[in-house]
Design a protein around this motif. Structure first.
Motif, PDB file in Angstrom:
ATOM      1  N   MET A 113     -20.635   8.879  -8.352  1.00  0.00           N
ATOM      2  CA  MET A 113     -20.598   8.631  -6.921  1.00  0.00           C
ATOM      3  C   MET A 113     -21.653   7.584  -6.583  1.00  0.00           C
ATOM      4  N   ARG A 114     -21.319   6.630  -5.787  1.00  0.00           N
ATOM      5  CA  ARG A 114     -22.214   5.537  -5.433  1.00  0.00           C
ATOM      6  C   ARG A 114     -23.096   5.931  -4.259  1.00  0.00           C
ATOM      7  N   MET A 115     -24.295   5.358  -4.255  1.00  0.00           N
ATOM      8  CA  MET A 115     -25.216   5.615  -3.159  1.00  0.00           C
ATOM      9  C   MET A 115     -24.781   4.832  -1.925  1.00  0.00           C
ATOM     10  N   LYS A 116     -25.111   5.368  -0.789  1.00  0.00           N
ATOM     11  CA  LYS A 116     -24.830   4.671   0.456  1.00  0.00           C
ATOM     12  C   LYS A 116     -26.103   3.953   0.879  1.00  0.00           C
ATOM     13  N   LEU A 117     -26.028   2.655   0.966  1.00  0.00           N
ATOM     14  CA  LEU A 117     -27.191   1.834   1.289  1.00  0.00           C
ATOM     15  C   LEU A 117     -26.939   1.007   2.547  1.00  0.00           C
ATOM     16  N   LYS A 118     -26.239   1.582   3.501  1.00  0.00           N
ATOM     17  CA  LYS A 118     -25.847   0.818   4.677  1.00  0.00           C
ATOM     18  C   LYS A 118     -27.060   0.372   5.496  1.00  0.00           C
ATOM     19  N   ALA A 119     -27.989   1.270   5.756  1.00  0.00           N
ATOM     20  CA  ALA A 119     -29.170   0.919   6.561  1.00  0.00           C
ATOM     21  C   ALA A 119     -30.027  -0.128   5.848  1.00  0.00           C
ATOM     22  N   GLU A 120     -30.174   0.028   4.543  1.00  0.00           N
ATOM     23  CA  GLU A 120     -30.972  -0.929   3.786  1.00  0.00           C
ATOM     24  C   GLU A 120     -30.329  -2.309   3.787  1.00  0.00           C
ATOM     25  N   LYS A 121     -29.010  -2.332   3.628  1.00  0.00           N
ATOM     26  CA  LYS A 121     -28.310  -3.627   3.641  1.00  0.00           C
ATOM     27  C   LYS A 121     -28.431  -4.302   4.999  1.00  0.00           C
ATOM     28  N   ILE A 122     -28.294  -3.535   6.072  1.00  0.00           N
ATOM     29  CA  ILE A 122     -28.402  -4.111   7.414  1.00  0.00           C
ATOM     30  C   ILE A 122     -29.795  -4.685   7.635  1.00  0.00           C
ATOM     31  N   MET A 123     -30.828  -3.921   7.281  1.00  0.00           N
ATOM     32  CA  MET A 123     -32.199  -4.423   7.453  1.00  0.00           C
ATOM     33  C   MET A 123     -32.459  -5.655   6.592  1.00  0.00           C
ATOM     34  N   ALA A 124     -31.938  -5.654   5.371  1.00  0.00           N
ATOM     35  CA  ALA A 124     -32.145  -6.796   4.481  1.00  0.00           C
ATOM     36  C   ALA A 124     -31.460  -8.038   5.027  1.00  0.00           C
ATOM     37  N   TRP A 125     -30.235  -7.900   5.545  1.00  0.00           N
ATOM     38  CA  TRP A 125     -29.535  -9.072   6.087  1.00  0.00           C
ATOM     39  C   TRP A 125     -30.190  -9.566   7.375  1.00  0.00           C
ATOM     40  N   ILE A 126     -30.741  -8.665   8.182  1.00  0.00           N
ATOM     41  CA  ILE A 126     -31.481  -9.100   9.371  1.00  0.00           C
ATOM     42  C   ILE A 126     -32.708  -9.895   8.951  1.00  0.00           C
ATOM     43  N   ALA A 127     -33.436  -9.394   7.953  1.00  0.00           N
ATOM     44  CA  ALA A 127     -34.617 -10.111   7.458  1.00  0.00           C
ATOM     45  C   ALA A 127     -34.226 -11.456   6.858  1.00  0.00           C
ATOM     46  N   ASN A 128     -33.120 -11.495   6.119  1.00  0.00           N
ATOM     47  CA  ASN A 128     -32.653 -12.769   5.552  1.00  0.00           C
ATOM     48  C   ASN A 128     -32.295 -13.756   6.655  1.00  0.00           C
ATOM     49  N   GLY A 129     -31.631 -13.285   7.696  1.00  0.00           N
ATOM     50  CA  GLY A 129     -31.284 -14.146   8.823  1.00  0.00           C
ATOM     51  C   GLY A 129     -32.519 -14.678   9.536  1.00  0.00           C
ATOM     52  N   LEU A 130     -33.508 -13.807   9.731  1.00  0.00           N
ATOM     53  CA  LEU A 130     -34.753 -14.252  10.361  1.00  0.00           C
ATOM     54  C   LEU A 130     -35.479 -15.278   9.494  1.00  0.00           C
ATOM     55  N   SER A 131     -35.432 -15.087   8.200  1.00  0.00           N
ATOM     56  CA  SER A 131     -36.075 -16.033   7.294  1.00  0.00           C
ATOM     57  C   SER A 131     -35.391 -17.396   7.340  1.00  0.00           C
ATOM     58  N   ILE A 132     -34.075 -17.388   7.360  1.00  0.00           N
ATOM     59  CA  ILE A 132     -33.339 -18.657   7.449  1.00  0.00           C
ATOM     60  C   ILE A 132     -33.602 -19.336   8.795  1.00  0.00           C
ATOM     61  N   LEU A 133     -33.676 -18.547   9.865  1.00  0.00           N
ATOM     62  CA  LEU A 133     -34.005 -19.102  11.183  1.00  0.00           C
ATOM     63  C   LEU A 133     -35.407 -19.724  11.170  1.00  0.00           C
ATOM     64  N   TYR A 134     -36.329 -19.071  10.500  1.00  0.00           N
ATOM     65  CA  TYR A 134     -37.699 -19.593  10.388  1.00  0.00           C
ATOM     66  C   TYR A 134     -37.709 -20.900   9.594  1.00  0.00           C
ATOM     67  N   VAL A 135     -36.891 -20.987   8.542  1.00  0.00           N
ATOM     68  CA  VAL A 135     -36.776 -22.242   7.784  1.00  0.00           C
ATOM     69  C   VAL A 135     -36.295 -23.363   8.696  1.00  0.00           C
ATOM     70  N   ILE A 136     -35.308 -23.074   9.520  1.00  0.00           N
ATOM     71  CA  ILE A 136     -34.768 -24.089  10.441  1.00  0.00           C
ATOM     72  C   ILE A 136     -35.837 -24.535  11.436  1.00  0.00           C
ATOM     73  N   ILE A 137     -36.625 -23.599  11.951  1.00  0.00           N
ATOM     74  CA  ILE A 137     -37.684 -23.940  12.901  1.00  0.00           C
ATOM     75  C   ILE A 137     -38.745 -24.817  12.242  1.00  0.00           C
ATOM     76  N   VAL A 138     -39.119 -24.480  10.994  1.00  0.00           N
ATOM     77  CA  VAL A 138     -40.136 -25.280  10.301  1.00  0.00           C
ATOM     78  C   VAL A 138     -39.586 -26.675   9.978  1.00  0.00           C
ATOM     79  N   ILE A 139     -38.315 -26.766   9.626  1.00  0.00           N
ATOM     80  CA  ILE A 139     -37.715 -28.089   9.379  1.00  0.00           C
ATOM     81  C   ILE A 139     -37.702 -28.908  10.669  1.00  0.00           C
ATOM     82  N   PHE A 140     -37.443 -28.262  11.803  1.00  0.00           N
ATOM     83  CA  PHE A 140     -37.509 -28.948  13.087  1.00  0.00           C
ATOM     84  C   PHE A 140     -38.927 -29.472  13.336  1.00  0.00           C
ATOM     85  N   GLY A 141     -39.933 -28.667  12.999  1.00  0.00           N
ATOM     86  CA  GLY A 141     -41.325 -29.121  13.101  1.00  0.00           C
ATOM     87  C   GLY A 141     -41.609 -30.304  12.198  1.00  0.00           C
TER      88      GLY A 141
END
Length: 159
Positions: free
Chosen positions: A1-29
């Motif tokens: 039986m596989r583990m359910k990692l829904k909350a972890e995946k959601i938090m990880a993708w939010i963090a990844n999105g924030l990191s990519i947004l931060y990259v875009i802001i620094v490139i704008f700078g």
């Protein structure tokens, strides 16, 4: 039986999105620093003199380039860790901790906190002991009335 990692995946993708947004802001700078007009140069010199610092726009530009490279590497490693989370949770948690430590040095603090939470949750998550026999009748989970009567006779506290 596989583990359910829904909350972890959601938090990880939010963090990844924030990191990519931060990259875009620094490139704008970076683009703002590269424009290097006379007005910007005068304003930049005035601000650095008010703070008692002497830094050139070229030094600032190089530090931004280093930060962009580090942020891109961190984002790629975090996305890889998110994708392998279900297959190998310990490796993914280790990668998240490495990414969080590196993020501390490039000021990606919100994503860093989320990646640390995901890593801790992955380390503390246990695999299910069921091997797919849930609800199925096997010898281990079958009821034996003779054995239960024997136990009741031997132990006066079983009713």
């Amino acid at each position: 039986m596989r583990m359910k990692l829904k909350a972890e995946k959601i938090m990880a993708w939010i963090a990844n999105g924030l990191s990519i947004l931060y990259v875009i802001i620094v490139i704008f700078g970076l683009f703002l620093l590269k424009s290097n007009t006379q007005e910007f140069q005068a304003m930049f010199d005035e601000i650095t003199q008010q703070q008692g610092q002497t830094i050139s726009t070229d030094m600032m530009y190089m530090s931004y380039i280093i930060q962009v490279v580090a942020l891109v590497i961190v984002s790629i490693i975090a996305i890889i860790a998110t994708l392998i989370m279900k297959a190998n949770r310990v490796l993914a948690a280790s990668l998240f901790i490495v990414v969080a430590i590196i993020s501390l040095f490039v000021s990606n603090l919100v994503a860093m906190v989320l990646w640390l939470i995901v890593a801790i949750r992955l380390f503390t998550k246990k695999k299910n002991k069921n091997d797919g026999t849930r609800g199925q009748f096997t010898k281990e989970n079958s009821w034996n009335p003779e054995e239960e009567l024997k136990d009741k006779k031997n132990d006066p506290y079983i009713y």
